[in-house]
Design a protein around this motif. Structure first.
Motif, PDB file in Angstrom:
ATOM      1  N   SER A  75      14.268  14.621  -0.572  1.00  0.00           N
ATOM      2  CA  SER A  75      15.576  14.351  -1.175  1.00  0.00           C
ATOM      3  C   SER A  75      16.325  15.671  -1.388  1.00  0.00           C
ATOM      4  N   LEU A  76      17.604  15.543  -1.646  1.00  0.00           N
ATOM      5  CA  LEU A  76      18.423  16.721  -1.950  1.00  0.00           C
ATOM      6  C   LEU A  76      17.823  17.489  -3.126  1.00  0.00           C
ATOM      7  N   GLU A  77      17.416  16.779  -4.160  1.00  0.00           N
ATOM      8  CA  GLU A  77      16.855  17.449  -5.339  1.00  0.00           C
ATOM      9  C   GLU A  77      15.536  18.150  -4.995  1.00  0.00           C
ATOM     10  N   GLN A  78      14.742  17.558  -4.107  1.00  0.00           N
ATOM     11  CA  GLN A  78      13.487  18.227  -3.706  1.00  0.00           C
ATOM     12  C   GLN A  78      13.765  19.529  -2.948  1.00  0.00           C
ATOM     13  N   ILE A  79      14.786  19.521  -2.105  1.00  0.00           N
ATOM     14  CA  ILE A  79      15.113  20.763  -1.358  1.00  0.00           C
ATOM     15  C   ILE A  79      15.701  21.794  -2.328  1.00  0.00           C
ATOM     16  N   ASN A  80      16.549  21.342  -3.242  1.00  0.00           N
ATOM     17  CA  ASN A  80      17.069  22.267  -4.263  1.00  0.00           C
ATOM     18  C   ASN A  80      15.906  22.911  -5.025  1.00  0.00           C
ATOM     19  N   GLN A  81      14.948  22.083  -5.402  1.00  0.00           N
ATOM     20  CA  GLN A  81      13.803  22.568  -6.180  1.00  0.00           C
ATOM     21  C   GLN A  81      12.959  23.536  -5.339  1.00  0.00           C
TER      22      GLN A  81
END
Ligand code: PMP
Length: 305
Positions: A75-81
């Motif tokens: 997810s976008l949040e996983q890549i951000n993280q």
């Protein structure tokens, strides 16, 4: 650019030693250019380390993957993280992030359903176009290579294959002794630099080439348009012919790596006074001011680690 490898990298879901982030030589991306990526800067700000427009960059990563119908396994949040984690893992000593998603190993042929692999690397970039060019400016040339036509390869995706064009432009410019090359679109009108968008200044007004001119819709370009308009500087997006590069009062390139780099000459013709002009300086102040607190971060662009 000489690269000192950091210790850790994020690859396919976890942080691992740099040397272990390998992929098979028969990976689709290696043969067909089927990768999408981002370049993102991390700045040491008055309030600690911050990744500049992390979410906007990774949204563009997902947009690039969508254009190529490449399924994203995170997810976008996983890549951000992952971006935050890899900087922390390397002791917060790097300033540049490179998320890349690519078609891996799995079958043969152009339309093969290969699994998407994802990596996020980080390293210390410093100034991309050379020491102190942000102050002094560079000499540029118009490339003999044009950008791809809009109905061939979509310039709006930041895909690995697009950078075959960028390599031709950048390598030709360096070979001829210039700091960077500028490409025309297939229409013959101005497009962008090998890895940077362009701004020309006429009578205090910023002019930048439109997304229809086969360019990447840069996040730095968008930041400059926003900061300039907020500061009362007019900006127009318009088609521009090559010779306007010679006739403008000021000219600069922008991008995550290049930041805001003034151009003092094009094809041996001096631009304006041959040094960074007042509008360029003002834009630099506004942009770099985001990181030392002189420019308020009105839009939440500084995303903490
Ligand atoms: N154009 C091209 C071809 C680029 O590679 C880049 C760098 N990503 C840019 C423009 C500037 O984009 P951004 O400001 O989002 O880094």
């Amino acid at each position: 650019m000489s690269l000192q490898y950091p210790e850790w990298i994020w690859h396919n879901g976890r942080i691992k030693p740099w040397a272990e982030a390998t992929t098979h030589v028969m990976s689709h991306a290696l043969h067909y250019g089927s990768s999408v990526f981002e370049g993102i800067r991390c700045y040491q700000t008055a309030n600690g380390p911050a990744i500049f427009r992390l979410t906007d960059h990774n949204k563009r990563l997902f947009a690039s993957a969508k254009i190529y119908d490449m399924p994203m396994p995170y997810s976008l949040e996983q890549i951000n993280q992952a971006c935050r984690e890899v900087i922390v893992a390397n002791g917060n000593a790097t300033d540049y992030l490179r998320p890349v998603a690519y078609r891996g190993l799995g079958g043969f042929g152009l339309a093969a359903d290969t699994p998407t692999e994802v990596a996020v690397a980080t390293w210390r970039m410093g100034q991309y176009l050379g020491a102190s060019v942000v102050e002094s400016g560079i000499d540029a040339c118009v490339s003999s290579w044009q950008r791809f036509a809009p109905n061939t390869i979509p310039a709006g995706a930041k895909a690995g294959g697009n950078y075959l064009s960028g390599q031709l432009v950048a390598r030709e410019a360096r070979r001829l002794g210039f700091g960077e090359g500028i490409a025309l679109a297939a229409t013959g009108l101005l497009s962008e630099g090998a890895g940077e968008n362009l701004f020309l200044v006429f009578d205090g007004v910023l002019h930048t080439t439109p997304v229809s001119a086969a360019l990447l819709n840069g996040i730095t370009r968008n930041s400059i348009i926003t900061l300039a308009r907020d500061a009362g500087i007019a900006v127009v997006e318009r088609d521009l012919p090559r010779e306007y590069l010679y006739l403008c009062d000021e000219l600069f390139m922008c991008g995550t790596a290049a930041e805001i780099t003034p151009i003092r000459s094009v094809d041996g013709r001096q631009v304006g006074e041959g040094r960074p002009g007042p509008v360029t300086r003002r834009i630099q102040e506004l942009f770099f001011g985001l990181f030392d607190g002189r420019t308020p971060d009105r839009y939440g662009w500084l995303e903490p680690l």
